[in-house]
Design a protein around this motif. Structure first.
Motif, PDB file in Angstrom:
ATOM      1  N   ASP A 111       9.548   0.703  -1.680  1.00 26.18           N
ATOM      2  CA  ASP A 111       8.872   1.978  -1.410  1.00 26.18           C
ATOM      3  C   ASP A 111       7.364   1.774  -1.240  1.00 26.18           C
ATOM      4  N   TYR A 112       6.798   0.920  -2.087  1.00 24.31           N
ATOM      5  CA  TYR A 112       5.350   0.688  -2.038  1.00 24.31           C
ATOM      6  C   TYR A 112       4.952   0.072  -0.697  1.00 24.31           C
ATOM      7  N   MET A 113       5.698  -0.929  -0.247  1.00 24.03           N
ATOM      8  CA  MET A 113       5.334  -1.627   0.984  1.00 24.03           C
ATOM      9  C   MET A 113       5.611  -0.772   2.217  1.00 24.03           C
ATOM     10  N   ARG A 114       6.614   0.093   2.175  1.00 26.19           N
ATOM     11  CA  ARG A 114       6.828   1.023   3.289  1.00 26.19           C
ATOM     12  C   ARG A 114       5.642   1.973   3.410  1.00 26.19           C
ATOM     13  N   LYS A 115       5.176   2.467   2.267  1.00 28.90           N
ATOM     14  CA  LYS A 115       4.019   3.359   2.271  1.00 28.90           C
ATOM     15  C   LYS A 115       2.775   2.621   2.757  1.00 28.90           C
ATOM     16  N   LYS A 116       2.571   1.413   2.293  1.00 26.32           N
ATOM     17  CA  LYS A 116       1.405   0.631   2.713  1.00 26.32           C
ATOM     18  C   LYS A 116       1.474   0.317   4.209  1.00 26.32           C
ATOM     19  N   ASP A 117       2.653  -0.044   4.682  1.00 22.96           N
ATOM     20  CA  ASP A 117       2.803  -0.396   6.088  1.00 22.96           C
ATOM     21  C   ASP A 117       2.419   0.783   6.986  1.00 22.96           C
ATOM     22  N   ASN A 118       2.847   1.981   6.615  1.00 22.63           N
ATOM     23  CA  ASN A 118       2.493   3.157   7.408  1.00 22.63           C
ATOM     24  C   ASN A 118       0.994   3.451   7.307  1.00 22.63           C
TER      25      ASN A 118
END
Length: 248
Positions: free
Chosen positions: A225-232
């Motif tokens: 979840d953290y990396m999906r948010k960061k990627d966006n």
């Protein structure tokens, strides 16, 4: 820094050399094209080329404006989509043992902790997932795995490095190597066999070795979840930087 040796591959040097070569060729050609040439024809028609050039310049300028407006419109649309994308905002679990180092503009994050005299660092990359469609919160693959490089350092500088993929149900060790502080970049030390070629009992022992150090599947859901948010977030910043450049 050895930690990111498996996450970052410096391919830009070859591209830079190629770009310089192309740039040099264009500069050389441009220099030749500016050398004046003379012929025996001195008629008024040949001595007033400015009208022909000004027409071409005006046409090029109009084309450039249209191209910039089209690109700006595309970037604004992409920014709006990224801003409206619904991505779960993760909360750091109470039992999460790592400090998170998240630098804006960086593709990866770094996790750090101390454990029984060891320094443990984990480089975490984004999972390679895509939304099923632009208006959906569902992903094509709900558990793509989180790629990580785990570095465990002793006080003498010796390190163990693991290439790890974290899934919701398990953690998979993909590679293992020893990093010696005295080894120079020119040396090619023996790295041992592929991890999956090790005796099964030894493989299981390494999994048990990593678990108390915080490398376990319980961290994967949060990191996904953290990396999906960061990627966006990084994608949105990238789009805004592009738009700022075009508008200059």
């Amino acid at each position: 820094m050895a930690l990111f040796s498996m996450l970052r591959r410096h391919t830009y040097s070859a591209l830079a050399l190629a770009s310089r070569a192309v740039g040099s060729a264009r500069t050389f050609h441009g220099a030749i094209s500016t050398v004046p040439t003379f012929s025996g024809d001195h008629s008024p028609r040949s001595s007033f080329p400015t009208r022909r050039f000004s027409t071409a310049t005006a046409t090029a300028t109009a084309t450039e404006v249209i191209g910039n407006e089209s690109l700006n419109g595309g970037l604004e649309s992409a920014i709006k989509c990224a801003q409206e994308r619904k991505i779960k905002i993760p909360e750091v679990p109470d039992e999460f043992p790592f400090e998170i180092i998240d630098i804006p503009g960086e593709k990866t994050i770094l996790l750090k902790r101390q454990f029984q005299g060891e320094t443990i660092q984990v480089g975490v990359d984004a999972p390679h997932v895509f939304p099923a469609d632009e208006d959906s919160d569902e992903y094509e693959n709900d558990d793509p795995g989180i790629p990580m490089v785990v570095s465990i350092s002793k006080e003498n500088g010796m390190q163990l490095e693991f290439g790890v993929t974290g899934f919701e149900e398990e953690v998979s060790i993909d590679s293992l190597s020893i990093v010696h502080p005295d080894h120079s970049p020119e040396q090619f030390p023996y790295d041992g066999p592929e991890f999956h070629e090790l005796d099964e009992g030894l493989q299981n022992a390494f999994y048990k070795y990593l678990e108390p150090r915080g490398i376990q599947c319980s961290m994967t859901v949060f990191l996904t979840d953290y990396m999906r948010k960061k990627d966006n977030k990084e994608y949105l910043l990238w789009l805004k930087n592009l738009k700022g450049y075009i508008e200059q």
